[in-house]
Design a protein around this motif. Sequence first.
Motif, PDB file in Angstrom:
ATOM      1  N   LEU A   1      39.254 -38.883   6.815  1.00  0.00           N
ATOM      2  CA  LEU A   1      39.222 -39.028   5.363  1.00  0.00           C
ATOM      3  C   LEU A   1      40.334 -38.227   4.692  1.00  0.00           C
ATOM      4  O   LEU A   1      40.864 -38.635   3.647  1.00  0.00           O
ATOM      5  CB  LEU A   1      37.857 -38.569   4.845  1.00  0.00           C
ATOM      6  N   GLN A   2      40.717 -37.125   5.287  1.00  0.00           N
ATOM      7  CA  GLN A   2      41.683 -36.223   4.655  1.00  0.00           C
ATOM      8  C   GLN A   2      43.010 -36.908   4.306  1.00  0.00           C
ATOM      9  O   GLN A   2      43.487 -36.776   3.176  1.00  0.00           O
ATOM     10  CB  GLN A   2      41.916 -35.008   5.543  1.00  0.00           C
ATOM     11  N   PRO A   3      43.650 -37.667   5.221  1.00  0.00           N
ATOM     12  CA  PRO A   3      44.926 -38.304   4.846  1.00  0.00           C
ATOM     13  C   PRO A   3      44.768 -39.346   3.741  1.00  0.00           C
ATOM     14  O   PRO A   3      45.698 -39.539   2.940  1.00  0.00           O
ATOM     15  CB  PRO A   3      45.407 -38.950   6.149  1.00  0.00           C
ATOM     16  N   LEU A   4      43.608 -40.013   3.656  1.00  0.00           N
ATOM     17  CA  LEU A   4      43.380 -40.980   2.583  1.00  0.00           C
ATOM     18  C   LEU A   4      43.362 -40.267   1.236  1.00  0.00           C
ATOM     19  O   LEU A   4      43.951 -40.742   0.252  1.00  0.00           O
ATOM     20  CB  LEU A   4      42.063 -41.727   2.805  1.00  0.00           C
ATOM     21  N   LEU A   5      42.693 -39.116   1.182  1.00  0.00           N
ATOM     22  CA  LEU A   5      42.635 -38.360  -0.067  1.00  0.00           C
ATOM     23  C   LEU A   5      43.975 -37.713  -0.388  1.00  0.00           C
ATOM     24  O   LEU A   5      44.393 -37.672  -1.554  1.00  0.00           O
ATOM     25  CB  LEU A   5      41.544 -37.286   0.028  1.00  0.00           C
TER      26      LEU A   5
END
Length: 497
Positions: free
Chosen positions: A250-254
Amino acid sequence: MASVLSQLMGQWIDVQGLLIFLCVLLLVKHLRDVQSKNMPPGPFPLPIIGNLINIGFRDPLGSFQRIAERYGDVSTLYMGNQPCIMLTGYESFKEAFVEQADIFTDRPHFPVNDKLTKGKGLFMSNGHMWRQQRRFALATLKYFGVGKKTLENFILQECCCLCDSVQTEQGLPFDPQCLVTSAVANIISGLVFGHRFEYDDHQFHLMQKYVDDMLQLPISNWGRLYNQFPALMSLLPGQHQTAFAGMYKLQPLLQEEFRKHKEERDPSNPRDYIDCYLDEIEKCKDSEAEFTEENLMYCVVDLFGAGTETSSTTLRWALLFMVKYPDVQEKVQSEIDQVIGQTRQLQMDDRTNLPYTYAVIHEIQRFANIITFTPPRVANKDTTVRGQLIPKGVMVLPLLKTILQDKNEYSTPYEFNPAHFLDENGMFLKKDTFIPFSIGKRMCPGEQLARMELFLFFTSLMQRFTFLPLDGQTLSLKGSISVSSGPEPFQICAVPR
């Protein structure tokens, strides 16, 4: 030979006797240790496993309720060797979380939450950082229209998108979960990201899945095991590893969202929560408030998850109940037809003229009881609740279910009955003890938003469709065990009116 066997048997009996003696000695010591803590009443805990047998794995929520009924509004359970205190009943909640609000604002330490969020974000953080992050979130949500007409119009636009998508099912069987979840998620997405997503957006569904896996883990059996044995569980496969991996994915999407906001934002004209937070990072001189990009990520996850999970789950229960209780659905539609008609778009102001519909929404929340436990607390000093000692640092579990099923407040607490929220004249009856969003300083910060969403989405769907079961189908009202108790997957038909 006989003498050798006799000697060996004698030695074995001696060893066996010694082991029994040691076990009895340990049991007596354990009993004295439990009694010396002067904790509130509760089932006797076994060494090492505590009250695991009393709670069980098949029906833990039912077990908690039965323990509360037997031992009272303030009772003690042992999770392994660690005691925790369960609070039930409105008066207990009020005394602890309103009258002693400053004592019960902190969350306990959980290895699984530390692994997921590092103690940051909005919902599991503590102290000065939590107070500043919550203050900022409430102010920002209010700035972007929570409780105001601007947000109402945005939700109504999403209601049209949801109804149009349901219309495309052409009255055939479908599972409403994906559409309902995406519609609700788009409201918090608009507030946080500044834009909505199409219902078939792959990245949108990935975000929902990763956040959902994280939300479900703490209350699952895998999460409970991880909290008890973090070092061991870190080496083993399971649902916990899926949730941890989801957080990393999820981190790279955010971070991509943050990057776009940095490039496009105008500090004099913020568009959403992320824009405001980036401004706060630059302006805030209070390092202990921890306005950082890392904390922004965890706050966004909390807002997106909490802003989606509870309302979407409640709406799925709403559709299931309307199919299960067609007479209630018919009365709701009759009232809507009389007050609004089938063509005019409703408004929040219509609430006062739709007392039965509003009572049904409240009964859906009460009967579904999607948040059996509100997130746990710890007292920051020794105190008492209902005359029982609450020691500093001991985890407190607030059991909300017993309040929403209080026999003194609801004439038929275990039945779906909208009359619980109607007076003798058929007008809506407000109840102070109706607290599905909890009470006090840790109550849900999105309560106003959720109330608006539930009314507008539910009434819009009832205005345009009649929901029916499949031929020969018997729908189950059994709920899942997770951070919010949702219905098991089901299919229904939506027939245009």
